[in-house]
Design a protein around this motif. Sequence first.
Motif, PDB file in Angstrom:
ATOM      1  N   VAL A 117      20.408  31.408  -4.073  1.00 33.82           N
ATOM      2  CA  VAL A 117      21.124  31.038  -5.288  1.00 33.82           C
ATOM      3  C   VAL A 117      22.542  31.606  -5.207  1.00 33.82           C
ATOM      4  CG1 VAL A 117      19.041  30.893  -6.698  1.00 33.82           C
ATOM      5  CG2 VAL A 117      20.266  33.058  -6.561  1.00 33.82           C
ATOM      6  N   ASN A 118      23.446  31.000  -5.934  1.00 31.61           N
ATOM      7  CA  ASN A 118      24.847  31.422  -5.882  1.00 31.61           C
ATOM      8  C   ASN A 118      25.340  31.736  -7.278  1.00 31.61           C
ATOM      9  OD1 ASN A 118      27.943  30.821  -5.903  1.00 31.61           O
ATOM     10  ND2 ASN A 118      27.415  31.123  -3.751  1.00 31.61           N
ATOM     11  N   ASN A 119      25.938  32.901  -7.403  1.00 29.84           N
ATOM     12  CA  ASN A 119      26.500  33.326  -8.685  1.00 29.84           C
ATOM     13  C   ASN A 119      27.917  33.809  -8.467  1.00 29.84           C
ATOM     14  OD1 ASN A 119      26.584  33.908 -11.445  1.00 29.84           O
ATOM     15  ND2 ASN A 119      25.830  35.991 -11.135  1.00 29.84           N
ATOM     16  N   ALA A 120      28.875  33.131  -9.086  1.00 28.84           N
ATOM     17  CA  ALA A 120      30.292  33.503  -8.982  1.00 28.84           C
ATOM     18  C   ALA A 120      30.767  33.527  -7.533  1.00 28.84           C
ATOM     19  CB  ALA A 120      30.540  34.845  -9.658  1.00 28.84           C
ATOM     20  N   GLY A 121      30.279  32.598  -6.727  1.00 31.75           N
ATOM     21  CA  GLY A 121      30.751  32.467  -5.353  1.00 31.75           C
ATOM     22  C   GLY A 121      30.020  33.312  -4.333  1.00 31.75           C
ATOM     23  N   THR A 122      29.039  34.101  -4.760  1.00 33.25           N
ATOM     24  CA  THR A 122      28.295  34.963  -3.838  1.00 33.25           C
ATOM     25  C   THR A 122      26.842  34.501  -3.769  1.00 33.25           C
ATOM     26  OG1 THR A 122      29.712  36.851  -4.368  1.00 33.25           O
ATOM     27  CG2 THR A 122      27.602  37.325  -3.324  1.00 33.25           C
ATOM     28  N   ASN A 123      26.320  34.431  -2.571  1.00 36.15           N
ATOM     29  CA  ASN A 123      24.926  34.039  -2.385  1.00 36.15           C
ATOM     30  C   ASN A 123      23.997  35.221  -2.627  1.00 36.15           C
ATOM     31  OD1 ASN A 123      25.367  31.330  -1.708  1.00 36.15           O
ATOM     32  ND2 ASN A 123      25.727  31.834   0.438  1.00 36.15           N
ATOM     33  N   TYR A 124      22.953  34.976  -3.396  1.00 39.96           N
ATOM     34  CA  TYR A 124      21.911  35.957  -3.635  1.00 39.96           C
ATOM     35  C   TYR A 124      20.566  35.318  -3.291  1.00 39.96           C
ATOM     36  CZ  TYR A 124      25.522  38.483  -6.227  1.00 39.96           C
ATOM     37  OH  TYR A 124      26.664  39.141  -6.576  1.00 39.96           O
ATOM     38  N   PHE A 125      19.500  36.104  -3.400  1.00 40.49           N
ATOM     39  CA  PHE A 125      18.195  35.648  -2.947  1.00 40.49           C
ATOM     40  C   PHE A 125      17.145  36.051  -3.980  1.00 40.49           C
ATOM     41  CE2 PHE A 125      21.072  36.944   0.356  1.00 40.49           C
ATOM     42  CZ  PHE A 125      21.252  35.740   1.029  1.00 40.49           C
ATOM     43  N   THR A 126      16.184  35.174  -4.203  1.00 38.60           N
ATOM     44  CA  THR A 126      15.214  35.431  -5.263  1.00 38.60           C
ATOM     45  C   THR A 126      13.867  34.815  -4.916  1.00 38.60           C
ATOM     46  OG1 THR A 126      14.766  35.181  -7.633  1.00 38.60           O
ATOM     47  CG2 THR A 126      15.872  33.352  -6.538  1.00 38.60           C
ATOM     48  N   LYS A 127      12.827  35.386  -5.497  1.00 34.61           N
ATOM     49  CA  LYS A 127      11.485  34.820  -5.419  1.00 34.61           C
ATOM     50  C   LYS A 127      11.121  34.087  -6.707  1.00 34.61           C
ATOM     51  CE  LYS A 127       9.372  36.068  -1.488  1.00 34.61           C
ATOM     52  NZ  LYS A 127       8.600  35.145  -0.624  1.00 34.61           N
ATOM     53  N   ALA A 128      11.964  34.231  -7.727  1.00 33.92           N
ATOM     54  CA  ALA A 128      11.693  33.614  -9.026  1.00 33.92           C
ATOM     55  C   ALA A 128      12.099  32.147  -8.979  1.00 33.92           C
ATOM     56  CB  ALA A 128      12.451  34.355 -10.127  1.00 33.92           C
ATOM     57  N   GLY A 129      11.110  31.258  -8.927  1.00 29.37           N
ATOM     58  CA  GLY A 129      11.390  29.832  -8.754  1.00 29.37           C
ATOM     59  C   GLY A 129      11.351  29.036 -10.035  1.00 29.37           C
ATOM     60  N   SER A 130      11.757  29.624 -11.151  1.00 33.78           N
ATOM     61  CA  SER A 130      11.821  28.893 -12.418  1.00 33.78           C
ATOM     62  C   SER A 130      13.230  28.342 -12.582  1.00 33.78           C
ATOM     63  CB  SER A 130      11.472  29.832 -13.586  1.00 33.78           C
ATOM     64  OG  SER A 130      11.558  29.145 -14.811  1.00 33.78           O
TER      65      SER A 130
END
Length: 474
Positions: free
Chosen positions: A107-120
């Motif tokens: 996922v991307n927030n404010a131009g930075t890629n992040y990673f999550t297990k929450a698939g909602s």
Amino acid sequence: MMRSLYSGVSGLSVHQTKMDVIGNNIANVNTIGFKASSVTFSDIFYQTVQSATGPNTNTGAAGRNAMQIGLGSSVAGIKAAITKTGGAQRTDNPFDLMISGDSFFVVNNAGTNYFTKAGSFDVDANGTLCTPTGATVMGWQVDPKDSTKVIQDTVSALQIMKPENLYSAPEGTTKAYVSGNIDNKDTQIIASGRKANITFYDATGNEYTATLNLKQSTATNQYNITLDNIVDKNGKSIFMKGSGTTADPYTATAITSVAIGGVSYAATVNATTGLTLAATGTPSVLEFHSGSGDFVSVGGAGNTGINLTVTATGNSPFTPIAVDFSKMTMYGGSGKSTIEGNTGASDGSGKGRKAGNMTGIGVDNYGKIFGKYDNGDSRLLGQIAVASFANPAGLEAVGDNMFSETQNSGSFDGIGHDVSSDGGKFTPGVVEMSNVDLAAQFTEMITTQRGFQANSRIITTSDSLLEELINLKR
């Protein structure tokens, strides 16, 4: 001052930290995609009262171990159970996904890629797939040269409901077939013929119906194929418009002629009497085996079909339609014929379609997102990509169910991979719940409480000793 006081203080501190972690775990017991953390302790700096010595063969003295006094404990690490999968909760929301395996959503927030297990996930006002906290879900876009594939390139935001995805382009019909059985004793097919209606679409998605007539020729196993008319979806002939009144006389449309097999029909329109179709040429003949009643040919030379071609002035939206008659038979017995026109080939190809509006979206087990339309079309809109790390426990939690990469987790290459490449898959309509084990957390809470109490007793007991020391002088 007594060293035990400071050892007790350090013990209180680490047990308080552990309690903080336990509290956070329990607070997030129902947080989707949450990964529980655990705390490990270590002893810290030792004060060496006497160093170790080895045995002395000259003097016969034995060796002595070092004498050390520990100075308390510290937190060695706080580790999240990243690879432990939480329970599955069914939601039946098509945008809710659970990953089976060690991969993460990107996922991307404010131009930075992040990673999550929450698939909602949800869709925002721009049609972009996003998390409830506003981060965009990243994936691969559809190949502009092949709409059935995606380009596995640098991930980008999945704008699955952008305006051009809300409709499906129309498609002209290119194939049709006539099926059924002709009885050569059928009085209607001998006298006036039997009708077969074929519905088809032009390239702009308009719907029409062509009425073919099959009438017995001079031979009982041969039938002439002619055209009666072609009408639009409102039942009006495509060759003329108007109502035939003085105020609204009949006039010709841009459609000038139509050909079916060996016959061409030229349209002429009278202002009051209406349409006349002038036929030129010889009708194509549908022939059956006189002994078995099986199909032989249409139009001779072993042909299985003939073309239906509509001609219009200017840029014509019509495409030639190959009409197949090989599904026909000529078996007697009932005295009646049953003939049916069908859109598309018998294998379902070439049907064409009207313009369609989006009616729904679905995600398959590989993360491919498909749009569904009211014209029966299904179109690939993109694919959700995932990321994997050599050391997922090295990821750093940043809140909002997201993790960021660190030097100890490994790096994200910006492209990601297909979830199935490492044996994983997506489960649509399901989300991964927290992996917090309440029984284990309550047990840890008990041992943490007792540890805290024991360390507090170190301080109070050390204080009593100091008090006794002070009381030596009255």
